[in-house]
Write a protein that holds these residues in place. Sequence first.
Motif, PDB file in Angstrom:
ATOM      1  N   ASP A  55     -12.031  52.482  -0.277  1.00 49.52           N
ATOM      2  CA  ASP A  55     -13.463  52.257  -0.050  1.00 49.52           C
ATOM      3  C   ASP A  55     -13.990  53.194   1.028  1.00 49.52           C
ATOM      4  O   ASP A  55     -15.106  53.729   0.915  1.00 49.52           O
ATOM      5  CB  ASP A  55     -13.716  50.809   0.360  1.00 49.52           C
ATOM      6  N   ARG A  69     -16.144  49.484  -7.965  1.00 50.18           N
ATOM      7  CA  ARG A  69     -15.843  48.102  -8.304  1.00 50.18           C
ATOM      8  C   ARG A  69     -15.786  47.962  -9.827  1.00 50.18           C
ATOM      9  O   ARG A  69     -16.397  48.728 -10.559  1.00 50.18           O
ATOM     10  CB  ARG A  69     -16.904  47.152  -7.738  1.00 50.18           C
ATOM     11  N   TYR A 122     -20.811  39.656  -6.151  1.00 52.92           N
ATOM     12  CA  TYR A 122     -21.646  40.643  -6.821  1.00 52.92           C
ATOM     13  C   TYR A 122     -21.978  41.782  -5.865  1.00 52.92           C
ATOM     14  O   TYR A 122     -21.896  41.652  -4.640  1.00 52.92           O
ATOM     15  CB  TYR A 122     -22.927  40.022  -7.383  1.00 52.92           C
ATOM     16  N   GLN A 123     -22.315  42.905  -6.459  1.00 54.10           N
ATOM     17  CA  GLN A 123     -22.723  44.102  -5.724  1.00 54.10           C
ATOM     18  C   GLN A 123     -24.154  44.434  -6.136  1.00 54.10           C
ATOM     19  O   GLN A 123     -24.463  44.493  -7.327  1.00 54.10           O
ATOM     20  CB  GLN A 123     -21.791  45.272  -6.047  1.00 54.10           C
ATOM     21  N   MET A 131     -26.762  49.461  -0.509  1.00 54.78           N
ATOM     22  CA  MET A 131     -25.823  48.677  -1.288  1.00 54.78           C
ATOM     23  C   MET A 131     -25.389  47.483  -0.467  1.00 54.78           C
ATOM     24  O   MET A 131     -25.211  47.599   0.748  1.00 54.78           O
ATOM     25  CB  MET A 131     -24.594  49.509  -1.652  1.00 54.78           C
ATOM     26  N   GLU A 132     -25.262  46.340  -1.108  1.00 54.10           N
ATOM     27  CA  GLU A 132     -24.725  45.144  -0.452  1.00 54.10           C
ATOM     28  C   GLU A 132     -23.704  44.496  -1.367  1.00 54.10           C
ATOM     29  O   GLU A 132     -23.879  44.489  -2.589  1.00 54.10           O
ATOM     30  CB  GLU A 132     -25.832  44.135  -0.124  1.00 54.10           C
ATOM     31  N   GLU A 133     -22.653  43.966  -0.760  1.00 55.70           N
ATOM     32  CA  GLU A 133     -21.673  43.189  -1.508  1.00 55.70           C
ATOM     33  C   GLU A 133     -21.634  41.778  -0.952  1.00 55.70           C
ATOM     34  O   GLU A 133     -21.631  41.583   0.272  1.00 55.70           O
ATOM     35  CB  GLU A 133     -20.283  43.826  -1.430  1.00 55.70           C
TER      36      GLU A 133
END
Length: 260
Positions: A136, A148, A174-175, A189-191
């Motif tokens: 990552d 992912r 979720y991403q 971007m958020e995970e």
Amino acid sequence: MSPVGGPRCAGCLAVAMLLAVSGCALVRRPLLPPPPLAAQELLAQVEARRAATQSLRARSRVKAGFGGMWTRQAVLVRRPAEIRIDVLSPFGLAFAVGVAAERLWLFPPGEGVRFEGTPRPELLARLVGVPVAIEDLVDILLGVPPMRVAAGSPTASVTADGDAEIVVPLADGYQTLWFAAGSGDLRRMEEWTAGGAVLRLTFGDYRDGFPWLVEIAAPGLGQGATLAYDTVERNVALDARLFEPPEVPRVLPLDAAGGG
């Protein structure tokens, strides 16, 4: 018979004008924004950029877990999982860290020792201030979000700012990715997992499709870092020996090193 310009003609003229205005109103519908790019197309664009950059040599400034101070760094990155970062001071090399052959090493010059360990996320946090897997971290340094495997079909919507918002379901969460309207550049971007947000990235200062500014955060831990590139060379040939640690008389466990 009514004279020309009499009340009856005036009424006809008013009706005609009303019909004309009504007709214009029917024709001149409000303009709608162009439809957003399909989710699969935007995700394919990310994958194309991932494939397009396999290595990197750069100079950067990083603000991370060093007391909030900016540090200057020389950065080498090569897929799939090799990194070397030389942290520089006004007097030269402050220390060097690297990952090669599934080994994380830390070298403080002048001490005749280096520290080694497995590249676990909590140890990699010493590099970027956020616990991430080595693969990552390579993706992030190369200007793309971590790869992912989707657990379902992505969904797309448009934000109030006109950006495209793509939600990718994952096996454990979720991403979400936000793409700029027009350029299609990835902004954020958020995970998320069941416990909340675990990773947040912000990309900016795009030049030739590559972000020269990256912000990394672990919202649940209150940790983060800002990476600003000063020079970037992509897809340069990097010898494997560049990622190997210097030879020293003593090798100690990385857990014994200070600052972590």
